[in-house]
Design a protein around this motif. Structure first.
Motif, PDB file in Angstrom:
ATOM      1  N   ALA A  19      -3.829  -0.713  -0.129  1.00  0.00           N
ATOM      2  CA  ALA A  19      -4.991  -0.781   0.768  1.00  0.00           C
ATOM      3  C   ALA A  19      -4.816  -1.981   1.695  1.00  0.00           C
ATOM      4  O   ALA A  19      -4.079  -2.917   1.374  1.00  0.00           O
ATOM      5  CB  ALA A  19      -6.269  -0.917  -0.035  1.00  0.00           C
ATOM      6  N   GLN A  20      -5.507  -1.951   2.840  1.00  0.00           N
ATOM      7  CA  GLN A  20      -5.316  -2.943   3.904  1.00  0.00           C
ATOM      8  C   GLN A  20      -3.843  -2.914   4.360  1.00  0.00           C
ATOM      9  O   GLN A  20      -3.201  -1.885   4.217  1.00  0.00           O
ATOM     10  CB  GLN A  20      -5.739  -4.356   3.486  1.00  0.00           C
ATOM     11  N   GLY A  21      -3.330  -4.016   4.881  1.00  0.00           N
ATOM     12  CA  GLY A  21      -1.958  -3.971   5.398  1.00  0.00           C
ATOM     13  C   GLY A  21      -1.250  -5.280   5.140  1.00  0.00           C
ATOM     14  O   GLY A  21      -1.857  -6.275   4.697  1.00  0.00           O
ATOM     15  N   THR A  22       0.040  -5.281   5.436  1.00  0.00           N
ATOM     16  CA  THR A  22       0.891  -6.449   5.188  1.00  0.00           C
ATOM     17  C   THR A  22       0.306  -7.733   5.771  1.00  0.00           C
ATOM     18  O   THR A  22       0.306  -8.784   5.129  1.00  0.00           O
ATOM     19  CB  THR A  22       2.269  -6.193   5.839  1.00  0.00           C
ATOM     20  N   LEU A  23      -0.204  -7.648   6.994  1.00  0.00           N
ATOM     21  CA  LEU A  23      -0.641  -8.874   7.683  1.00  0.00           C
ATOM     22  C   LEU A  23      -2.010  -9.356   7.204  1.00  0.00           C
ATOM     23  O   LEU A  23      -2.494 -10.407   7.621  1.00  0.00           O
ATOM     24  CB  LEU A  23      -0.629  -8.654   9.195  1.00  0.00           C
ATOM     25  N   LEU A  24      -2.628  -8.576   6.282  1.00  0.00           N
ATOM     26  CA  LEU A  24      -3.880  -9.016   5.663  1.00  0.00           C
ATOM     27  C   LEU A  24      -3.637  -9.524   4.244  1.00  0.00           C
ATOM     28  O   LEU A  24      -4.574  -9.834   3.516  1.00  0.00           O
ATOM     29  CB  LEU A  24      -4.894  -7.859   5.632  1.00  0.00           C
ATOM     30  N   ASP A  25      -2.365  -9.634   3.848  1.00  0.00           N
ATOM     31  CA  ASP A  25      -2.035 -10.106   2.503  1.00  0.00           C
ATOM     32  C   ASP A  25      -2.474 -11.567   2.321  1.00  0.00           C
ATOM     33  O   ASP A  25      -2.284 -12.396   3.222  1.00  0.00           O
ATOM     34  CB  ASP A  25      -0.511 -10.002   2.288  1.00  0.00           C
ATOM     35  N   ILE A  26      -3.003 -11.867   1.149  1.00  0.00           N
ATOM     36  CA  ILE A  26      -3.541 -13.214   0.885  1.00  0.00           C
ATOM     37  C   ILE A  26      -2.468 -14.307   1.005  1.00  0.00           C
ATOM     38  O   ILE A  26      -2.745 -15.428   1.442  1.00  0.00           O
ATOM     39  CB  ILE A  26      -4.251 -13.251  -0.506  1.00  0.00           C
ATOM     40  N   ASP A  27      -1.228 -13.994   0.620  1.00  0.00           N
ATOM     41  CA  ASP A  27      -0.165 -15.002   0.671  1.00  0.00           C
ATOM     42  C   ASP A  27       0.634 -14.960   1.961  1.00  0.00           C
ATOM     43  O   ASP A  27       1.030 -15.994   2.479  1.00  0.00           O
ATOM     44  CB  ASP A  27       0.814 -14.808  -0.491  1.00  0.00           C
ATOM     45  N   HIS A  28       0.921 -13.751   2.440  1.00  0.00           N
ATOM     46  CA  HIS A  28       1.891 -13.623   3.531  1.00  0.00           C
ATOM     47  C   HIS A  28       1.277 -13.140   4.844  1.00  0.00           C
ATOM     48  O   HIS A  28       1.999 -12.889   5.805  1.00  0.00           O
ATOM     49  CB  HIS A  28       3.021 -12.677   3.096  1.00  0.00           C
ATOM     50  N   GLY A  29      -0.041 -12.990   4.869  1.00  0.00           N
ATOM     51  CA  GLY A  29      -0.709 -12.509   6.077  1.00  0.00           C
ATOM     52  C   GLY A  29      -1.107 -13.639   7.000  1.00  0.00           C
ATOM     53  O   GLY A  29      -0.637 -14.768   6.874  1.00  0.00           O
ATOM     54  N   THR A  30      -1.974 -13.308   7.961  1.00  0.00           N
ATOM     55  CA  THR A  30      -2.396 -14.295   8.957  1.00  0.00           C
ATOM     56  C   THR A  30      -3.565 -15.123   8.382  1.00  0.00           C
ATOM     57  O   THR A  30      -4.679 -15.069   8.883  1.00  0.00           O
ATOM     58  CB  THR A  30      -2.807 -13.578  10.261  1.00  0.00           C
TER      59      THR A  30
END
Ligand code: IMP
Length: 431
Positions: free
Chosen positions: A222-233
């Motif tokens: 769910a959500q996407g890579t760029l919303l990841d808690i560690d590696h997102g924006t």
């Protein structure tokens, strides 16, 4: 293909729901491993549009068993509303079809209220959350104070729930937000606890056994890579790990199953984002209106969960390459190719510049995008309507060139392309 993981390669809303639906016809299990009802996955089957927030999109097929994994945060109120809305349109969702991890965490009315209160308190720096209580629930999880699905089955659940709301009320009070009335919440949750009981299972053990028996498990990010808690924006991200490796942790699977996993990255043919945060390829002119749509169609660029208009821009190849690396993508799925038809040209960001220097990869990932400017490659557009095309060779040459360019930038082969919202509007790439 025993384990297949489908992840968003951008900021969410890539069209994962309908792609999971495509792959789910071959799966024995479909499983969500992160997030909660902040997700909005749409699937169109004939004239029927299914909007799913918690239950994996694959449930609309008759055969797979749906799993809500331990990495999720589950609001029982949304869960039962979703079950009811699915059953109303003939999708049966009993305990034989849906299993919920005992170790998944709960979202309560206190988490929702705190999410909203904290957004107000952030003022101009607000994250633009979906207001579903995701951040506060994961905060409580990390603080080791949250309630889990398993707690709902225990005799002292009401006491724990009372203590949880009382503690949240103190925080709400300090944020100048009205306190919650405890008794009606306890009454509601007593009903949910009885309703959830038959669905609760050791889902990690069940999935492990399924994979050992050679069954196919489709993990739906769910959500996407760029919303990841560690590696997102960060901090403009969600509070869970959205990446493909999180499927193992969020479903309770060991490393060995990852060896032969297929990791499918879903990427829209342009870029969108909801909520605040950096967006180097954002466009705001008439073209933005053209890409976003008017909002009349369910597939226009307005949030499935919140209805907010999405910000739009050209495809960002630098961020896509980043997503390919972090997820270990083995294939790409490009969605909404039909929306690009009729544009005189199409741009793709291939690098950034800052202070006279060119970057094809960001020095510190996308956390610090301040001051980086997009460098574009401009490709010719095509005029043909592609929505009725089902064969790769039948796509206009310019469209195939565009897809080849995206694949080259990402370093990942294209497997599927969607050319419209309907289930069958998919073109398989020549392998
Ligand atoms: P939260 O997950 O509600 O805490 O929101 C945090 C950020 O993630 C906000 O910018 C949301 O708009 C974004 N977000 C959360 N879920 C989704 C989704 O399913 N699609 C796109 N954006 C999302």
């Amino acid at each position: 293909m025993p384990l297949k993981i489908v992840v968003g390669a951008q900021w969410g809303d890539e069209g994962k729901g309908r792609i999971v639906d495509w792959f789910a016809s071959q799966a024995e299990f479909v499983a969500r491993y992160n997030g909660g009802d902040n997700a909005g996955h749409s699937v169109t089957v004939g004239s029927q549009l299914f909007k799913l927030h918690l239950i994996p999109s694959g449930i609309v097929h008759p055969q797979p068993i749906a799993i809500l994994g331990n990495g999720m945060v589950i609001n029982p109120e949304s869960l039962f509303a979703e079950i009811e809305s699915l059953e109303k349109v003939g999708v049966e969702v009993g305990p034989q079809r849906l299993r919920i991890s005992h170790a998944a965490h709960l979202i309560t009315p206190a988490h929702k209220a705190l999410d909203q209160a904290m957004e107000v308190a952030r003022g101009k720096s607000s994250i633009g959350t979906t207001g579903r209580g995701i951040g506060p629930a994961y905060t409580d999880k990390a603080a080791r104070t949250n309630l889990r699905v398993a707690d709902m089955l225990l005799p002292d659940f009401a006491d724990k729930m009372r203590a949880h709301i009382e503690s949240a009320n103190t925080r709400l009070d300090s944020l100048d937000f009205p306190e919650l009335e405890i008794e009606p919440i306890l009454e509601k949750f007593a009903v949910y606890a009885e309703r959830i009981r038959p669905f609760v299972a050791d889902t990690a053990a069940e999935l492990d056994a399924a994979l050992r028996a050679g069954k196919t498990v489709l993990a739906e990010g769910a959500q996407g890579t760029l919303l990841d808690i560690d590696h997102g924006t960060y901090p403009f991200v969600t509070s869970s790990s959205t990446l493909a490796p999180a499927a193992l942790l969020g479903l309770g699977l060991g490393m060995t199953v990852a060896r032969d996993a297929v990791v499918s990255g879903v990427c829209k043919s342009f870029q969108t984002r909801v909520g605040s945060g950096p967006f180097p390829t954002e466009i705001e002119d008439d073209l933005a209106l053209r890409l976003r749509g008017t909002g009349e169609n369910p597939w226009d660029e307005y949030g499935t969960t919140t209805g907010r208009p999405r910000r739009v821009g050209w495809l960002d190849g630098v961020l896509l390459r980043y997503a390919a690396r972090l997820n270990g993508l083995t294939e790409l799925v490009i969605t909404k190719l039909d929306i690009l038809s009729g544009l005189p040209y199409i741009k793709v960001c291939t690098a950034y510049t800052k202070d006279g220097k060119t970057y094809t990869d960001l020095p510190f990932g996308p956390t610090d995008l301040e001051g980086f400017e997009a460098v574009y490659e401009q490709l010719p557009g095509w005029t043909e309507d592609v929505s009725a095309i089902r064969r790769w060779e039948a796509l206009p040459q310019a469209a195939r060139d565009y897809l080849d360019a995206v694949s080259k930038i990402a370093g990942v082969p294209v497997r599927l392309v969607s050319v419209g919202p309907e289930r069958e509007q998919i073109v398989e790439a020549n392998q």
